[in-house]
Design an enzyme around this catalytic site. Structure first.
Site, PDB file in Angstrom:
ATOM      1  N   SER A 187       0.311   1.132  -6.270  1.00 19.57           N
ATOM      2  CA  SER A 187       0.517   1.382  -4.852  1.00 19.57           C
ATOM      3  C   SER A 187       2.017   1.376  -4.555  1.00 19.57           C
ATOM      4  CB  SER A 187      -0.176   0.293  -4.030  1.00 19.57           C
ATOM      5  OG  SER A 187       0.031   0.500  -2.656  1.00 19.57           O
ATOM      6  N   GLY A 188       2.498   2.411  -3.870  1.00 25.12           N
ATOM      7  CA  GLY A 188       3.920   2.515  -3.549  1.00 25.12           C
ATOM      8  C   GLY A 188       4.733   3.245  -4.588  1.00 25.12           C
ATOM      9  N   THR A 192       1.628  10.100  -3.177  1.00 26.97           N
ATOM     10  CA  THR A 192       1.394  11.045  -2.084  1.00 26.97           C
ATOM     11  C   THR A 192       2.547  12.029  -1.953  1.00 26.97           C
ATOM     12  OG1 THR A 192       0.029   9.434  -0.889  1.00 26.97           O
ATOM     13  CG2 THR A 192       0.986  11.234   0.396  1.00 26.97           C
TER      14      THR A 192
END
Length: 501
Positions: A187-188, A192
């Site tokens: 995550s991070g 995206t």
């Protein structure tokens, strides 16, 4: 995602657990061929962080069995176990573009190579067929049109998401085989953003039909309704998505289809300290005009229980009001007009007001007298206050032909209210994705497809919920699939040809 390959003749176990013999010679496979002044990595204590890899050179055999004297680069000399020593690559190989070029592919060598490139703003590194990206947490001038054309024309093969997207496009076009790009990581890590960059490249490469702009406009819509600020990422995807981009026989984009997974609905009603709910709620509160605010009774975001639980209302460097206007443009671009947009935002306002409904304590709970939130929520949901209040404070039990209405305790009423809010938002999200897919569909038959999977990565918070279990399980299965295709199938091919792997 990284890959560690094994040097020829070195077993996986012997690299990390040197064997012993009576003479104490350096016969561990991982250290074979090393001698005085050979460069090595040593695992050394590092206070609160536990331990770290430090660079140094071998001085001599240690006094104790299976130990070495190593002089670190800071001048200190340590006698250490061979088990915490790894061979280092020569300076000539520092910062190579492909990890498979390294003589030694061990943990510290890979990390050092990645760090060397990262310090020079080279955030991409190749690992055979894989591309490793390290989030720079700043803007880099490596996505310009000039750089895009270099990859499009084949004048550079430097590691880049453009190179991977171009390779997938050329394979699809030249071989007529559908392609997939799997973007995974913590995550991070920037998954995206990488997805958006890949889509932008494909839209530039395969544009001309007019559909490519609509495909790109899905990103701000899905981000607004499915992304939120977490402790590790200001724009964290709280759902997974598989985007199928369809091409015609001339390799032009003619449509797309979005499939979503595991929307974190609990975030609608609760956020950890320092986090926010979904972006669209804050955008609505900041960007709605005076007429909309009056119609929906909108107030600032800090007035709503569902938005203020995490303590963070704004994000530094993010203009929620501007993003709201951009969201409206994106919705219009995919065929969702102003009338439907108005209904979408009305439902969102209703969810916010649901969160402000309060109940009297104890058995047989009722809505707190004078609580205007229930009136606004009922109005925005198109029902009467009495109907909504009854639904929130009672439960109907069917027993044969009879129905029994049971009053709820305040805790049960709160749980029911939150469940209703989550169900409404989840249904709205699914409906919105369906509308986007309808807009991106095309009557022409697709001859080939490039699929991009963007799924939120491994997570471990101070307080984990069922969502983290689902997220991490999905990532484990994805990693298992990756290992099967990249390693196991390759091993089976070696075995079929009777090659020792």
């Amino acid at each position: 995602m990284s890959i560690i390959q094994r040097p020829k003749g070195v077993s996986a176990s012997s690299r990390f657990a040197p064997s012993e013999n009576a003479s104490g010679a350096w016969d561990a496979d991982a250290l074979k061929g090393l001698g005085r002044n050979s460069r090595v990595w040593v695992l050394t204590p590092d206070g609160a962080r536990g331990s770290q890899w430090s660079a140094g050179a071998i001085v001599s055999e240690g006094k104790a069995p299976d130990t070495l004297e190593v002089k670190l680069d800071d001048g200190r000399i340590h006698e250490v176990s061979k088990r915490v020593v790894m061979p280092a690559n020569p300076p000539l190989l520092e910062g190579v573009v492909d990890l498979t070029q390294l003589s030694y592919l061990n943990e510290p060598s890979i990390l050092h190579n990645m760090d060397t490139r990262y310090q020079a703003d080279n955030i991409y590194t190749r690992a055979g067929p894989l591309l490793i990206a390290v989030n720079p947490f700043k803007k880099l001038n490596i996505y310009s049109q000039d750089i895009l054309r270099q990859y499009q024309n084949g004048t550079t093969e430097e590691p880049h998401v453009f190179f991977v997207a171009n390779k997938a496009f050329c394979a699809m076009k030249g071989e007529g085989v559908d392609q997939s790009m799997v973007i995974s990581g913590e995550s991070g890590a920037g998954k995206t953003e990488t997805t958006k960059i890949a889509m932008q490249y494909l839209a530039t490469l395969a544009g001309g039909s007019g559909m490519e702009e609509q495909v790109l406009q899905t990103n701000p819509i899905l981000e607004a309704f499915g992304n939120a600020k977490t402790l590790r990422n200001n724009n964290s995807s709280r759902f997974g998505k598989l985007i199928d981009i369809h091409f015609d026989n001339c390799a032009r984009i003619i449509g797309a289809h979005v499939q979503t997974y595991l929307l974190e609905k609990s975030r609608v009603v609760h956020q950890a300290k320092g986090e926010r709910g979904y972006h669209v709620f804050y955008q609505l509160c900041a960007g709605a005009n005076s007429e909309e605010r009056s119609e929906w009774g909108l107030e600032s975001a800090d007035k709503y229980n569902y938005l203020s639980g995490g303590g963070d209302i704004s994000i530094k460097g993010v203009d929620d009001k501007k993003d709201f206007l951009d969201l409206k443009k994106s919705l219009k671009a995919v065929g969702i007009g102003e009338e439907i947009q108005h209904e979408i935002f009305q439902v969102l306002a209703a969810v916010l007001w649901l969160g402000n409904i309060q109940f009297t304590p104890g058995e047989g709970t009722q809505v707190v007298p004078g609580n205007s939130a229930v009136d606004l929520a009922a109005k925005l949901l198109g029902t009467k206050r009495a109907n909504l209040e009854k639904a929130l404070t009672t439960r109907t039990i069917a027993t044969g032909k009879e129905k029994i209405v049971k009053p709820l305790r305040s805790e049960e009423a709160c749980d029911g209210r939150d469940a209703l809010a989550k169900a409404i938002y989840g249904s709205l999200f699914n409906w919105l994705v369906a509308q986007v897919n309808t807009s991106l569909s095309d009557s022409r038959s697709s001859t080939s497809t490039i699929s991009i999977l963007d799924i939120y990565g491994f997570e471990s918070f101070q307080h984990n919920s069922f969502e983290q279990l689902c997220i991490n399980y999905a990532n484990e299965r994805l990693q298992q699939l990756f290992n099967h295709h990249l390693f196991k199938l390759e091993q089976e091919e070696y075995q079929a040809e009777q090659i020792d792997w």
